[in-house]
Design an enzyme around this catalytic site. Structure first.
Site, mmCIF file in Angstrom:
data_model
loop_
_atom_site.group_PDB
_atom_site.id
_atom_site.type_symbol
_atom_site.label_atom_id
_atom_site.label_comp_id
_atom_site.label_asym_id
_atom_site.label_seq_id
_atom_site.Cartn_x
_atom_site.Cartn_y
_atom_site.Cartn_z
ATOM 1 N N ARG A 39 -6.474 13.413 3.651
ATOM 2 C CA ARG A 39 -5.440 14.441 3.787
ATOM 3 C C ARG A 39 -6.000 15.850 3.563
ATOM 4 O O ARG A 39 -5.500 16.807 4.162
ATOM 5 C CB ARG A 39 -4.321 14.181 2.790
ATOM 6 C CG ARG A 39 -3.317 13.166 3.311
ATOM 7 C CD ARG A 39 -2.241 12.941 2.298
ATOM 8 N NE ARG A 39 -1.101 12.271 2.891
ATOM 9 C CZ ARG A 39 -0.166 11.633 2.187
ATOM 10 N NH1 ARG A 39 -0.253 11.583 0.873
ATOM 11 N NH2 ARG A 39 0.851 11.067 2.788
ATOM 12 N N LYS A 204 7.301 -3.519 0.621
ATOM 13 C CA LYS A 204 8.760 -3.644 0.536
ATOM 14 C C LYS A 204 9.486 -3.618 1.876
ATOM 15 O O LYS A 204 9.300 -2.696 2.665
ATOM 16 C CB LYS A 204 9.298 -2.480 -0.298
ATOM 17 C CG LYS A 204 9.006 -2.606 -1.764
ATOM 18 C CD LYS A 204 9.838 -1.583 -2.461
ATOM 19 C CE LYS A 204 9.609 -1.543 -3.939
ATOM 20 N NZ LYS A 204 10.076 -0.242 -4.454
ATOM 21 N N GLY A 357 -0.178 7.100 4.769
ATOM 22 C CA GLY A 357 -1.087 7.083 3.629
ATOM 23 C C GLY A 357 -1.877 5.792 3.455
ATOM 24 O O GLY A 357 -3.111 5.784 3.594
ATOM 25 N N GLY A 381 5.897 7.996 5.092
ATOM 26 C CA GLY A 381 7.358 8.132 5.066
ATOM 27 C C GLY A 381 7.842 9.067 6.167
ATOM 28 O O GLY A 381 8.834 8.788 6.859
#
Ligand code: 3PG
Ligand code: MG
Length: 399
Positions: A39, A204, A357, A381
């Protein structure tokens, strides 16, 4: 949407740049090492461009999720050092974000020099849900600059002071990284070349509900692995032993299985799984059929047969989006599934996008050449929310 060129002559101007420098760190406080600087590297071109334009560049960013107060465990100091190395010039570091140190540091910048402000999330106003509190903090940030460049793609889905409110207070533009990311995501949503395959992993299901929902009408194939797959396997009626399981998501997984069938979407689940008795790097791995996971074991990767099947389902795809590792790639014994998917993206013709990420860090950790992929996104996200069709506050505020 304004771009940097639209801000006019920037020589001598103080330009606040919101970057996403939220990188993984390892080691004791005071001696933290950056384990993946992707990043930071992705943020360099925009900063360098502003340097070359003669601006006085003030970089603001967050690290982790501190609680709105200074916390040495989350200092951006090592990140500022790395940014300096990558830029090949000294980078000043302010030990606060909008206080005395920030004012003095910014005032001391000459044209073409760069400063990094301390973790913007050390200030409660940054992430406050209260518009007035966020606004008051954004006022302070805006005082440090004459213009704002939004380049932190990984945070554009956050309605936070340094992403959203500050853009309302200064002449603002989109940075090169955000522009490039949006461009690729647009190609995924507007008339993608087909077959269009999406691979989802990570731990998840609850994080991926929106994107699965949106993709069931758009993608031709949906491949699911990672920790989230065990809730799907359980929803199909299989026992999953000690594997990760979100009981409260079983109904929705059943509904997605049904909708995929109705919509003619090819939903590909693993047929074999690598299990072990414990979540540990040296826990002894065994390959078992996905419908026969022993009660005392947990699944830590998709199995070799599934790796081949996933690769085959990607081989003739013309557009591929991948978010989330297939297993615990940090442990060598459970990294083969993630490696198989990464290799399949490398081998595929057409547009291949690695979203976010963890998957981005995974391909670098597994030793893949970044240039072998069509695009490696810096935002997990953020890219998922874009694909879901949700509004991105950090983008919308720029238009
Ligand atoms: C990320 O790592 O996901 C981005 O930097 C955003 O961070 P956040 O999820 O803590 O807002
Ligand atoms: Mg996040």
């Amino acid at each position: 949407m304004k771009l940097i060129d639209d801000l006019g002559d920037l020589r001598g101007k103080r330009v606040l740049v919101r970057s996403d420098l939220n990188v993984p760190l390892d080691g004791p406080e005071g001696d933290k090492r950056i384990t993946d600087d992707g990043r930071i590297r992705a943020s360099v071109p925009t900063i360098r461009r502003l340097v070359d334009a003669g601006a006085r560049v003030v970089v603001t960013a967050h690290l982790g999720r501190p609680e709105g107060a200074p916390d040495p465990a989350y200092t951006l100091a090592p990140v500022a050092t790395r940014l300096g190395e990558l830029l090949g010039q000294d980078v000043a570091f302010a030990t606060d974000t909008v206080g005395e140190s920030a004012s003095v540091t910014v005032a001391g910048l000459a044209d073409g020099q760069v400063a990094v402000l301390e973790n913007v999330r050390f200030n409660a106003g940054e992430t406050s849900k209260d518009d007035a509190e966020r606004g008051a903090f954004a006022d302070q940030l805006a005082e440090l600059a004459d213009a704002f460049v939004s380049d932190g793609f990984g945070v554009v889905h956050r309605k936070q002071a340094s992403v959203y409110d500050v853009a309302q207070r200064l002449p603002s533009a989109m940075g090169g990284l955000v522009a490039a990311e949006i461009d690729v995501l647009r190609r995924l949503t507007e008339d993608p070349d087909r077959p269009y395959a999406v691979v989802l992993g990570g731990s998840k299901v609850s994080d991926k509900l929106g994107v699965i929902d949106a993709l069931l009408g758009k993608a031709d194939r949906l491949l699911i692995g990672g920790g989230m797959v065990f809730t799907f396997l359980k929803a199909q009626g299989h026992e999953v032993g000690k594997s990760l399981l979100e009981e409260d998501q079983l109904d929705i997984c059943r509904e997605y299985l049904r909708r995929a069938e109705e919509a003619g979407v090819d939903l590909v689940l693993p047929t074999d799984v690598v299990v072990a008795p414990e979540f540990k790097a040296d826990s002894p791995p065994t390959v078992v059929p996905a419908d026969r996971i022993p009660a005392d074991q947990l699944g830590l990767d998709i199995g070799p047969e599934s790796g081949k099947a996933f690769a085959a389902a990607l081989a003739d795809a013309r557009t591929v989006f991948w978010n989330g590792p297939m297993g615990v790639f940090e442990f060598d014994a459970f990294s083969a599934g993630t490696r198989a998917v990464a290799q399949a993206l490398v081998d595929a013709d057409g547009l291949t996008v690695v979203g976010g990420g963890d998957s981005a860090a995974a391909v670098r950790r597994l030793g893949f050449d970044e240039n072998a992929f069509g695009h490696i996104s810096t935002g997990g996200g953020a890219s998922l929310e874009y694909l879901e069709g949700k509004p991105l506050p950090g983008i919308d505020v720029l238009s």
